[in-house]
Every structure is written in C-alpha cells, then in structure tokens.
Design a protein around this motif. Structure first.
Motif, mmCIF file in Angstrom:
data_model
loop_
_atom_site.group_PDB
_atom_site.id
_atom_site.type_symbol
_atom_site.label_atom_id
_atom_site.label_comp_id
_atom_site.label_asym_id
_atom_site.label_seq_id
_atom_site.Cartn_x
_atom_site.Cartn_y
_atom_site.Cartn_z
ATOM 1 N N GLU A 19 0.833 -1.189 0.000
ATOM 2 C CA GLU A 19 0.000 0.000 0.000
ATOM 3 C C GLU A 19 0.872 1.244 0.000
ATOM 4 O OE1 GLU A 19 -0.733 0.544 4.797
ATOM 5 O OE2 GLU A 19 -2.340 -0.215 3.528
ATOM 6 N N VAL A 20 0.239 2.363 -0.321
ATOM 7 C CA VAL A 20 0.873 3.670 -0.210
ATOM 8 C C VAL A 20 0.002 4.511 0.720
ATOM 9 C CG1 VAL A 20 1.956 3.589 -2.472
ATOM 10 C CG2 VAL A 20 -0.355 4.522 -2.247
ATOM 11 N N GLY A 22 -2.621 7.013 2.067
ATOM 12 C CA GLY A 22 -3.795 7.627 1.458
ATOM 13 C C GLY A 22 -3.751 9.135 1.561
ATOM 14 N N TYR A 35 -5.114 16.062 -5.751
ATOM 15 C CA TYR A 35 -4.964 14.997 -4.768
ATOM 16 C C TYR A 35 -3.638 15.172 -4.038
ATOM 17 C CZ TYR A 35 -4.625 10.257 -2.854
ATOM 18 O OH TYR A 35 -4.505 9.174 -2.018
ATOM 19 N N VAL A 37 -1.171 13.993 -0.654
ATOM 20 C CA VAL A 37 -0.808 13.082 0.438
ATOM 21 C C VAL A 37 0.127 13.838 1.373
ATOM 22 C CG1 VAL A 37 0.353 10.933 1.053
ATOM 23 C CG2 VAL A 37 -1.038 11.046 -1.028
ATOM 24 N N CYS A 59 2.099 9.334 -6.306
ATOM 25 C CA CYS A 59 2.420 8.077 -5.631
ATOM 26 C C CYS A 59 3.193 7.121 -6.527
ATOM 27 C CB CYS A 59 1.136 7.418 -5.127
ATOM 28 S SG CYS A 59 0.429 8.252 -3.679
ATOM 29 N N PHE A 63 6.449 6.309 -4.491
ATOM 30 C CA PHE A 63 6.113 5.355 -3.431
ATOM 31 C C PHE A 63 7.300 4.557 -2.896
ATOM 32 C CE2 PHE A 63 5.769 2.304 -6.924
ATOM 33 C CZ PHE A 63 6.164 1.107 -6.349
ATOM 34 N N GLU A 188 -6.773 4.329 -5.642
ATOM 35 C CA GLU A 188 -6.491 3.229 -4.725
ATOM 36 C C GLU A 188 -5.189 3.521 -3.980
ATOM 37 O OE1 GLU A 188 -8.058 0.435 -4.067
ATOM 38 O OE2 GLU A 188 -9.612 0.327 -5.621
ATOM 39 N N HIS A 189 -5.147 3.180 -2.693
ATOM 40 C CA HIS A 189 -3.864 3.286 -1.990
ATOM 41 C C HIS A 189 -3.434 1.947 -1.392
ATOM 42 C CE1 HIS A 189 -5.479 3.360 2.176
ATOM 43 N NE2 HIS A 189 -6.517 3.952 1.632
ATOM 44 N N THR A 190 -4.221 0.907 -1.643
ATOM 45 C CA THR A 190 -3.769 -0.454 -1.327
ATOM 46 C C THR A 190 -3.770 -1.252 -2.623
ATOM 47 O OG1 THR A 190 -6.032 -1.143 -0.818
ATOM 48 C CG2 THR A 190 -4.673 -0.371 1.009
ATOM 49 N N TRP A 199 -2.058 -2.119 -9.722
ATOM 50 C CA TRP A 199 -2.128 -0.783 -9.135
ATOM 51 C C TRP A 199 -1.338 0.216 -9.973
ATOM 52 C CZ3 TRP A 199 1.960 2.205 -7.261
ATOM 53 C CH2 TRP A 199 1.585 3.398 -6.623
ATOM 54 N N GLU A 203 -2.596 3.628 -11.936
ATOM 55 C CA GLU A 203 -2.046 4.965 -11.744
ATOM 56 C C GLU A 203 -1.593 5.563 -13.076
ATOM 57 O OE1 GLU A 203 -1.315 6.920 -8.493
ATOM 58 O OE2 GLU A 203 -3.195 5.786 -8.505
#
Length: 295
Positions: A19-20, A22, A35, A37, A59, A63, A188-190, A199, A203
């Motif tokens: 995950e990253v 959120g 967006y 973070v 991300c 990440f 999505e962050h997972t 994922w 992105e």
C-alpha cells in the motif's frame, strides 16, 4: 501475483509493499483541486514537497522512497495538473505548475519547503525556485534536464511535435475533460487483486494520452540556461547515470551551472525511481540531507 512476476519485480528493485499512504482532495483557491498526500514525519522535521514525472502520478513516482523519507521529513506529494487527479485547466503550462507548488505549500501551512522533483517535477522545481525564490527553501533535482532543444534532432522533434500539439489543442481539451470524468474521486492506496502491477497500471492510466501530448509539447519549450546561475537556494542534483531519456551530460551541465550544487549519483535509468529503487533511494536521501543540512 505469480511468483515469477514477484521475483522479477524484486530484482528490478521495486519495494515489496502492499500500500501507499492515502490522501485527500485539496482545493487551491482560484486554481482548482488536486490529490494531496501529507505524511507527518518526526516533530519539527523539515518539509519536502515531492513533484512527479511526466505520465505518472505523485504516488507512482515516489512510493518506493516514502517510508525512508518519512523517517526524516514531513513529506507532501500531490498530482500535478493534467496528471492523475490533478488540476484541470484550459491549458497546461510549466509556470502554472510552479505556482501550484506554492499554492499547495500555502494550503498545507508550509512557508519554505524543500522541493524535490523527478524529470518533469525537476523542471517544475527549477521554475518554482526561479519564480518564487523567497518561498523555496531548497531543491533536489532528480533525472532533470535544464533544456531540451540543443541538438538538431531535438530541435526538429520538439518543433514538429509542438506544432502538432497546438493543432489538436482544442480537441485534446475536450477529450481530457471527458477522460477526467471517468476517474474515481480518489485513487487506490492499497494493492488491488492482481498486486503491484495492476495498481501501477491504474495509476499510469489515470493520465490521459491526450494530456501527455500537450505536456510534452510545453515541456519541450523549457530552457533555464539564462537563469540557472541565479538560483540561490541550496541545491542537490541526483544524476541518473544510465538514463537514456535525459542525457547524463546534460544533468551534469545543470549541476555545474547552479552555484554550489552538490552531485549525487544513482546508477539507474529514467524509470529508476521505481525500477531501481534500491539504488535511487539512497542517492535521493543523500541529496535531501545535503540540502537540509545547508538550510
């Protein structure tokens, strides 16, 4: 994820995480929303604002480095305009992107952040430092060019590509708006079923190809040759020494043109921020330490 693909990703240096952090959508007054973070880091730590590359998202570019950076800094990253869940605007310009950096800093209550940029993000970082020298506390420039039009082939490509992008501009804007309306509000962050590669593809696909044509055309006009020597903020240059997209000699030239810039070598190609993270992240950390140690 098939075991064979897992082994390939690990060999490529992609961290084995699931995950990253959120984020949330933040309104920037008079500009739009993007967006963001925000990772707190240690109390009282310097703040880094991370700026991603072309055809990427915040991300997706950063990440692999977030966990290590967050041990030392408050880390803020956001999707730049026309990328991912970034600001939608009538046109794309590097100057607007640079001003967005300051708008994000204001929204997050940061007076003088250290800006770290990768490729396009480095171009934006340079421009932010040039346009807002009183607001940028330091620069970390990774896989970054200071100009694109030097050799005759580069001049010809960018001239032709720029004319093409201008010609399709109005149609591109309509397609970009339509594409943006299909995205979910938040990414999505997972890792979904299918793992990292699914994922990452999601992105990557969150930026319209029509947008990329305009971005590449605009960035191709960038040339900081006349004012690099005017940058006064502490600067580190992380050179990607196996880069085929941004010539190594041009990264090195840039480092020598910025007063007292430090040089940090990462033995990776242009996608080394992800596929080569085990070599890129230490060089990034060294660059950040060099800059924050001077402020």
């Amino acid at each position: 994820m098939p075991n064979r693909l897992r082994r390939l990703i690990r060999r490529a240096g992609v961290p084995d995480i699931a995950e990253v952090p959120g984020g949330r959508l933040v309104d920037l007054p008079g500009r739009g929303r993007t967006y963001v973070v925000d990772i707190p880091g240690p109390e009282g730590a310097p703040t880094l604002i991370l700026l991603h590359g072309t055809a990427s998202t915040a991300c997706l570019t950063w990440f692999p480095a977030l966990e290590a950076l967050a041990q030392r800094y408050r880390v803020i990253l956001f999707d730049q305009r026309w990328h991912g869940r970034g600001i939608r605007s009538p046109r794309f310009s590097v100057d607007d992107c640079a001003d967005d950096v300051i708008a994000v800093a204001d929204a997050m209550g940061v007076e003088r952040p250290i800006c770290a940029g990768y490729s396009l993000g480095g171009v934006v970082t340079l421009t932010a430092a040039h346009r807002h020298p009183d607001r940028v506390g330091g620069l970390v420039l990774c896989a970054t060019p200071y100009r694109f039009r030097e050799k005759w082939r580069e001049q010809a490509f960018h001239q032709v590509f720029g004319a093409f992008a201008d010609a399709i501009g109005p149609y591109s804007l309509r397609r970009i708006e339509k594409f943006a309306s299909t995205l979910s509000e938040l990414p999505e962050h997972t890792w979904p079923a299918g793992g990292f590669e699914k994922w990452a593809l999601g992105e990557f696909r969150s930026t319209s190809g029509w947008a990329l044509a305009q971005v590449i055309a605009e960035v191709g006009r960038f040339d900081a040759s006349m004012w690099l020597h005017m940058i006064e903020a502490p600067t580190a240059v992380v050179i990607t020494t196996r880069d085929r997209a941004i010539p190594v000699y041009r990264q090195l030239e840039m480092a020598t043109m910025i007063p007292e810039a430090t040089i940090h070598l990462a033995g990776v190609g242009h996608a080394g921020c992800v596929f080569g993270a085990e070599r890129f992240v230490p060089a990034l950390l060294d660059g950040c330490a060099s800059v924050t140690g001077q402020t």
